[in-house]
Design an enzyme around this catalytic site. Structure first.
Site, PDB file in Angstrom:
ATOM      1  CE  LYS A  84     -50.747  21.970  -5.680  1.00  9.55           C
ATOM      2  NZ  LYS A  84     -50.239  22.181  -7.353  1.00  9.55           N
ATOM      3  CB  SER A 165     -46.576  21.085  -6.936  1.00 11.41           C
ATOM      4  OG  SER A 165     -47.677  21.709  -7.676  1.00 11.41           O
ATOM      5  CB  SER A 189     -47.922  20.727 -10.784  1.00 10.35           C
ATOM      6  OG  SER A 189     -46.806  21.280 -10.591  1.00 10.35           O
TER       7      SER A 189
END
Length: 504
Positions: A84, A165, A189
């Protein structure tokens, strides 16, 4: 194994770590060939998905180095992994949280998780897209949108939200753009996008995985964890990430609780004799599709030998979902953590939240095209005292821990709770924001406790997951239960990439 898999023809992206390492051990595959395969997948498939925000220009060089070393004993030897875009890497990639404001950020050292992945033999393939600033940008739900990466799309239906996210990491794992991906979670998330994209997501206990070199959100809730296609791969990845991190004080509490090999807890018969409670209150009822899938999953748990206590409700569940102290904690911690990060990070970029907000206004044609920054502005405006913060954090912990998850587990002598992770993914709406009906993440988020989401079923072709939730440091138990359920249910199937104008 099919002939296509044996000769390297197109199936590598659906194989797991164990199968790929077996091919390497047999001399039928090497790290460079595997890395080329995934780079090709990214080039061909990702234009549909916008899951990958940047590819590592040195990925093939890393793979060749691993092949030259000739040591396949490391647990992730040659495995391409995506991170990420909040995880720092000391290479030629950017670390930006999806914002153009940080495009020049080049840290001097890897984040702890990136360094541990490299030591385990992984090839860092690139960075994944996300909800900008890990969802902290806007008060409206724009899952998977960032100014730098655009809109991430769900591979099961391209007009559907990838959810929350860590969307790019979940989509990339689902679509076979990597062997495994790394996500982060403050509240939902990791497990929500895992549910929406039919993959496995592990949100560890806060402090189990070090967060040094990860752009912060709310430190009392932030976790870093694996997103993979199988529970086994999640267990392998988790074992490489854990341990005390000198850059993260919270990991000191993990001494005596972490394990280097979580695969030893996996047992296909692991549901037999387990006591599992069904969390009905709050986390059922917002989606009949999710409810129906969860009911079938509960039946599978029973058939596999679990004792199911239904209902077994967290006594404080309703209060946790509308807790004034949650806003106090999030605003207080996020402002201070982000200011601290921006002020210390190298490069030419905003040095504070105030400067970041000003940057976004000055570059509104890119940064604010679809998404307002009312989330950042609210955090900047709110000003709570340290006393107010500490009182709120103590209440959050009490209601979610001793009077919450721990209370129901103790009352019914449970190994874990289960509930649907979230409903089928809603349609992407860049103008008004995506609809969000509900989800299971809040109790574990506020408590800092672990949760594992595993594929549970489909509603009109859209994935829904089942969450296993437990007390602090219960990852071995949760992985055992999730693995046994995965083996009994065999739900996951590859994405269909249905276009926006087809059906539901």
């Amino acid at each position: 194994m099919s002939s296509a898999q044996q000769d390297g023809a197109a199936a590598f992206h659906e194989l797991g770590n164990t199968e790929l390492r077996q091919l390497m051990g047999d001399g039928r595959l090497d790290a460079e060939r595997l890395t080329r395969h995934f780079l090709d997948r990214v080039e061909r498939v990702d234009p549909l998905l916008h899951a990958v925000i940047g590819v590592n220009p040195d990925a093939l060089r890393e793979a060749r180095r691993l092949d030259a070393e000739g040591d396949p004993r490391r647990p992730l030897h040659g495995m391409p992994v995506l991170l990420k875009d909040v995880v720092e890497t000391a290479d030629r990639m950017h670390t930006t949280a999806g914002s153009f404001a940080l495009q020049g950020l080049r840290p001097a050292t890897d984040a702890t998780v990136a360094a541990r992945l490299r030591r385990a033999g992984a090839v860092i393939l690139g960075k994944t897209n996300l909800s900008e600033w890990a969802g902290g940008m806007s008060l409206t739900h724009h899952a998977g949108w960032s100014a730098r990466g655009g809109q991430t799309r769900n591979p099961y239906k391209l007009d559907r939200s990838p959810n929350e996210s860590s969307s790019g990491s979940a989509v990339a794992a689902a679509a076979g753009l990597c062997v495994a991906a790394i996500g982060t979670e403050t509240n939902g998330s990791i497990i929500d996008p895992s549910s929406a994209n039919c993959v496995v997501g592990v949100k560890p206990t806060v402090g189990l995985v070090g967060r040094g070199g990860v752009i912060p959100g709310v430190p009392s809730q932030d976790s870093v964890g694996p997103i993979t296609r199988t529970v086994r791969d999640a267990a392998i990845l988790l074992g490489t990430l854990v341990g005390v991190d000198n850059r993260d004080r919270a990991t000191r509490a993990s001494r005596g609780h972490f394990h280097r090999d979580y695969t030893r807890f996996l047992d296909a018969d692991g549901l037999r004799g387990a006591r599992i409670g069904v969390q009905r209150s709050v986390y059922f009822g917002y989606s009949r599709h999710a409810d129906d899938i969860a009911e079938r999953a509960i039946a599978t748990l029973r058939d596999a030998g679990a004792t199911v206590i239904d209902p077994a409700d967290i006594p404080t569940a309703e209060r946790l979902e509308d807790l004034p102290g949650s806003m106090v904690v999030q605003a207080y911690e996020f402002k201070r953590a982000l200011n601290g990060y921006l002020s210390a990070a190298p490069g030419d970029h905003p040095r504070s939240l105030t400067e970041l907000i000003a940057y976004n206004h000055a570059h509104s044609d890119r940064e604010l095209r679809y998404v307002d920054q009312d989330g950042l502005e609210a955090v900047q405006r709110l000003d709570f005292s340290e006393r107010e913060y500490k009182e709120a954090l103590a209440i959050n912990h009490r209601l979610s821990r001793s009077e919450g998850i721990d209370a129901v587990l103790r009352r019914f002598d449970l190994d874990a709770l289960v509930m649907p992770t979230t409903g089928p993914p809603a349609k992407i709406d860049l103008i008004r924001g995506d609809a969000y009906g509900g989800g299971a993440s809040t109790p574990a988020a506020l408590a800092g406790y672990p949760a594992v989401s595993v594929p549970a079923g489909f509603a009109l072709g859209l994935p829904v997951g089942l969450t296993f939730m437990g007390p602090a440091w219960s990852e071995p138990v949760l992985l055992r239960l999730a693995y046994a359920y995965e083996q009994a249910s065999r739900v996951r199937r590859p994405p269909t990439y249905r276009p926006a104008d087809v059906g539901f």
